[in-house]
Write a protein that holds these residues in place. Structure first.
Motif, PDB file in Angstrom:
ATOM      1  N   UNK A 195     107.210  42.019  45.380  1.00  0.00           N
ATOM      2  CA  UNK A 195     107.257  43.488  45.450  1.00  0.00           C
ATOM      3  C   UNK A 195     108.280  43.917  46.481  1.00  0.00           C
TER       4      UNK A 195
ATOM      5  N   UNK B 207     117.965  48.707  40.281  1.00  0.00           N
ATOM      6  CA  UNK B 207     117.286  49.774  40.037  1.00  0.00           C
ATOM      7  C   UNK B 207     117.866  51.098  40.812  1.00  0.00           C
TER       8      UNK B 207
ATOM      9  N   UNK C 244     100.194  44.877  42.086  1.00  0.00           N
ATOM     10  CA  UNK C 244     101.389  45.506  42.621  1.00  0.00           C
ATOM     11  C   UNK C 244     100.677  46.687  43.730  1.00  0.00           C
TER      12      UNK C 244
ATOM     13  N   UNK D 241     104.455  57.293  44.784  1.00  0.00           N
ATOM     14  CA  UNK D 241     105.291  56.115  45.062  1.00  0.00           C
ATOM     15  C   UNK D 241     105.178  55.025  43.948  1.00  0.00           C
TER      16      UNK D 241
ATOM     17  N   UNK E 244     106.748  51.271  39.960  1.00  0.00           N
ATOM     18  CA  UNK E 244     107.015  52.196  41.025  1.00  0.00           C
ATOM     19  C   UNK E 244     107.775  53.442  40.205  1.00  0.00           C
TER      20      UNK E 244
ATOM     21  N   UNK F 265     110.215  54.969  41.617  1.00  0.00           N
ATOM     22  CA  UNK F 265     111.806  54.858  41.581  1.00  0.00           C
ATOM     23  C   UNK F 265     112.366  53.875  40.739  1.00  0.00           C
ATOM     24  N   UNK F 266     111.651  53.128  40.159  1.00  0.00           N
ATOM     25  CA  UNK F 266     112.193  52.168  39.082  1.00  0.00           C
ATOM     26  C   UNK F 266     112.287  52.616  37.757  1.00  0.00           C
TER      27      UNK F 266
END
Lengths: 334, 471
Positions: free
Chosen positions: A8, A327, B90, B328, B335, B337-338
């Motif tokens: 993570x 990313x 996750x 988030x 995620x 943002x990915x």
């Protein structure tokens, strides 16, 4: 080929040293209570069977049963902290092992809850059940208590062997990994030993008429299984899979603990030879030796874990960082 | 997303977590947070009146609570960790990293709580006379610690719905200052007390005899307690329900979601008022005519309160969608943002594992389709869909397409649009995370699924293979 998954992309909540201290320190306390609970149950079973002929043993069994329900509550609650810590420190390893053994991993919940309920039934319905049913209850509890440690051991073994993750199919397959069964035997033998120590502690100051008899039993429970550990312990050590990092220090500590165990056995033997009035005086020495052994084991296990995983963790960290950067790049200039 | 995927195809993963979590909440609220203050109050009242019957009753009620909380209660608590670490590693892994210290403190409080309940239970007989006052204090201390445990956890739950400032400052404190925090805590507190009063009434009827006048005295007293809690359930519930939409609208800006939500909100409102009315009705009866309160009839308000608790948790879950941690992380464990990376380069270049096609799946590959594409489609499906859907069980993707397309072949040209825009039609689904090529591959896998009725196996039974080796 060894898989290298990403971790993570969030930092650890505390310095690694702090998390490690929580993990190792509280885990030892957890395991102390677990062994007293499991071993205590074995002892109740034996005492209860002897109690069928001799009322005094039934009385002792009942007394011991009272400790189990307390130990079990403390054992469970003490397990939560180490669980938190292992979740942060070994995220990829632990969750992977959990998923690959998932059907059994989740069984821990109903199995242990059921065993605890039966433990209460066994304790609070003492003398009110037919003998076969009362013995049946404790046998079921014992079977569960013997199985749950295996689930945990398979998980913590599998988590240390990333190169096997792509091969195992289900729990029983993972249970065939090297080291699982020797370690299981090592653990199961430690339970009666720890329970023996516990009853010495409990009866040491009692003015009970059975005092000397129970303390002797305690020392015998400690001594017999611990002597067997001189065989099983080295077997567990030999079957440890090779690691990328050096195991030197871990192995040295494991070997050192054998010396302490020999010392423990000598003192316990001496105690058994004492007259009734004096038996129990050597307890602090025996208990001290046991604490030293526990700490050595916990420390050496940790060193072994690091030897097994530190290279792999570096690879995971590098991959995670590369992913994070990629990313970010994709996000900022699409 | 890079953990081997555990998957329960028949019951669905979410149901596994839900069953464990709701059981835990019911036990925690009904038998610990709400019941312990009631037990301590009974013990205190008995001591003040010099009436041992109250003491005996309090002790038996505690015994019951003790048996359940220290077995099923404790294990379902641990079970929430174990099950979420299987179902959505996750998400739980990220939460633990953020909330480690919150949970750590919670754990210390919890250890105290366990020690206190053992102590309280085991010293009941021996702490008599001069020590009785200390024993009663122990009871109230236990009540406080039980409540504090809940108060800490609620901050984490609030955080999952609306991380608010955390998205920028990453601190634990922002969980506590979350706008939903206080209303949720107030509602849970009131609900727990009300729930516990119903449990206590039930237990009184089991623990006392019909011809014992004390039974009616006890029923009346607990009924007064229940009457006092009812209005707070409604008030705090209304407060909670009134702050929720803001949070939810911050999550989703679509009308459809609001419509869906209003349905749930109405139901929550009606349920709340209905359950409170039932409780108050029974409690009123208990005050006026305590011997009319029927043992089995008590099940009705009890079940109503349990339903309300369960429904409340479901609404809480629902408004979180499509996120598992608001803004988030999506419920698929990816995620937010990915997403740009995944949508341009694909999910699979960043996935370590592959989930080999089963025999039935291989046999069902449509003519002309490449095995590699179907395999890739399955892997994307595992990552992007299985956290919420099954193939053939609860919320089954096969079921959805059967309903939408019937028995015609589910060719990609018919399904790709649905998949590409699914987050707009069904706002509680996240956008499709992968590349356009992967979208086509999932569509191909779904076409394969059309004739596969066997359950989709998860990593726990079929294992996983390393993608680089499988290629």
């Amino acid at each position: 080929m060894t898989p290298v998954p990403h971790d993570l992309p969030l930092g650890l909540p505390a310095p690694v040293g702090v998390l490690t201290a929580v993990l190792v320190g509280f885990f030892l306390m957890h395991i102390l209570f677990v062994t007293m609970m499991v071993g205590g149950m074995m002892m109740v079973l034996v005492a209860q069977i002897r109690g069928l002929k001799d009322k005094a043993w039934d009385h002792i069994a009942h007394d011991l049963a009272a400790t189990i329900t307390v130990n079990k509550s403390i054992a469970v609650v003490l397990g939560v902290g180490p669980l938190l810590a292992i979740n942060t420190l070994y995220t990829v390893y632990f969750y992977t092992a959990n998923a690959l053994t998932g059907s059994f991993w989740i069984l821990i919940v109903p199995l242990v809850a059921g065993a605890f309920l039966l433990t209460y039934a066994h304790k609070y319905l003492w003398g009110r059940l037919p003998v076969w049913l009362h013995l049946g209850l404790i046998l079921v509890v014992m079977a569960i208590f013997a199985f749950v440690p295996l689930i945990f051991l398979v998980n913590v073994t599998l988590m240390l062997t990333p190169d096997r993750w792509g091969e195992v199919q289900g729990f029983w397959d993972a249970a065939m990994l090297p080291n699982v069964w020797t370690r299981y035997a090592h653990f199961m033998l430690s339970c009666p030993a720890m329970a023996g120590l516990m009853v010495v502690w409990l009866y040491r100051r009692k003015a009970d008429q059975d005092r000397a008899q129970v303390i002797r039993m305690g020392y015998r429970w400690l001594l017999g299984p611990t002597l067997a550990q001189f065989v099983v312990g080295p077997l567990a050590l030999i079957t440890l899979p090779p690691t990328p990092g050096s195991q030197g220090l871990a192995v040295a500590i494991f070997l050192g603990s054998i010396l302490v165990a020999a010392f423990l056995c000598l003192v316990a033997w001496g105690e058994l030879k004492r007259p009734d009035a004096l038996i129990g005086q050597g307890f602090p020495l025996v208990a001290g030796a046991m604490v030293v052994i526990l700490v050595l084991m916990g420390g050496a296990r940790h060193l072994y874990r690091e030897a097994a995983l530190s290279d792999h963790r570096a690879a995971v960290a590098a991959k995670t960082e590369a992913f994070r950067a990629e990313s970010e790049a994709a996000r900022t200039n699409p | 997303m890079d953990f081997p995927i555990y998957h329960l195809d028949l019951m669905g993963n979410r149901l596994l977590v839900a069953v464990i979590a709701i059981l835990h909440v019911l036990i925690n609220h009904g038998l610990a947070v709400g019941l312990i203050p009631l037990v301590a109050a009974m013990e205190w009242y008995g001591a003040r009146k010099g009436d041992p019957r109250w003491d005996r009753l309090a002790r038996r009620i505690l015994f019951f609570a003790f048996l359940i909380t220290t077995t099923v209660g404790a294990l379902t608590g641990v079970g929430i960790w174990l099950s979420t670490s299987l179902v959505n590693p996750a998400s739980i892994g990220s939460l633990i990293r953020v909330f480690f210290w919150g949970w750590f403190i919670e754990w210390l409080v919890f250890i105290t709580e366990v020690v206190l309940i053992l102590w309280y239970h085991l010293t009941w007989e021996s702490w008599q006379g001069a020590r009785k006052a200390a024993h009663i204090r122990l009871g109230f201390a236990l009540a406080v610690f039980s409540w504090v445990t809940m108060a800490i956890i609620v901050s984490i739950l609030g955080f999952m719905m609306d991380p608010g400032n955390w998205l920028t400052d990453h601190s634990l404190w922002s969980g506590f200052t979350n706008p939903i925090y206080l209303p949720q805590l107030a509602f849970r507190t009131a609900l727990a007390l009300c729930f516990a009063a119903m449990v206590a009434l039930m237990l009184i009827l089991f623990f006392t005899r019909r011809d014992d006048p004390f039974r009616y005295q006890a029923v009346r007293a607990v009924s007064v307690f229940a009457l006092a809690t009812g209005p707070f359930v409604v008030l705090a519930g209304w407060w909670y329900a009134s702050v929720v939409p803001e949070t939810m609208l911050a999550n989703l800006a679509t009308g459809l979601a609001t419509m869906q939500f209003e349905e749930w909100q109405d139901r929550l409102f009606l349920g709340m008022i209905g359950a409170a009315a039932l409780v108050m009705g029974v409690a009123q009866l208990g005050v006026w005519r305590p011997h009319w309160v029927p043992r089995l009839g008590l099940l009705v308000p009890l079940v109503a309160v349990m339903w309300l608790t369960g429904h409340f948790e479901r609404v809480r879950e629902f408004i979180r969608k499509p996120y598992v941690i608001g803004q988030y992380m999506y419920a698929n464990g990816l995620r937010v943002e990915d997403y740009p990376l995944y949508q341009s380069k694909g999910l699979l270049p960043y996935a370590t594992w592959t989930y080999p096609l089963s025999q039935a799946e291989t046999a069902a590959i449509p003519a002309g389709a490449s095995v590699t594409d179907v395999q890739a489609g399955k892997d994307v499906f595992m990552i992007a869909c299985t956290r919420c859907h099954t193939a053939n069980g609860v919320n089954a993707v096969r079921g959805h397409f059967q309903r939408m397309l019937g028995d015609d072949p589910w060719t990609p040209d018919k399904t790709m649009d649905t998949l590409a825009y699914m987050h707009e039609a069904r706002p509680f689904m996240p956008p499709f995370p992968g590349s356009p090529a992967e979208l086509a591959q999932v569509a191909l896998y779904i076409q394969t699924l059309q004739s596969v009725t066997e359950p989709l196996a998860g990593a726990q039974s079929a294992g996983v293979k390393l993608r680089e080796e499988a290629r």
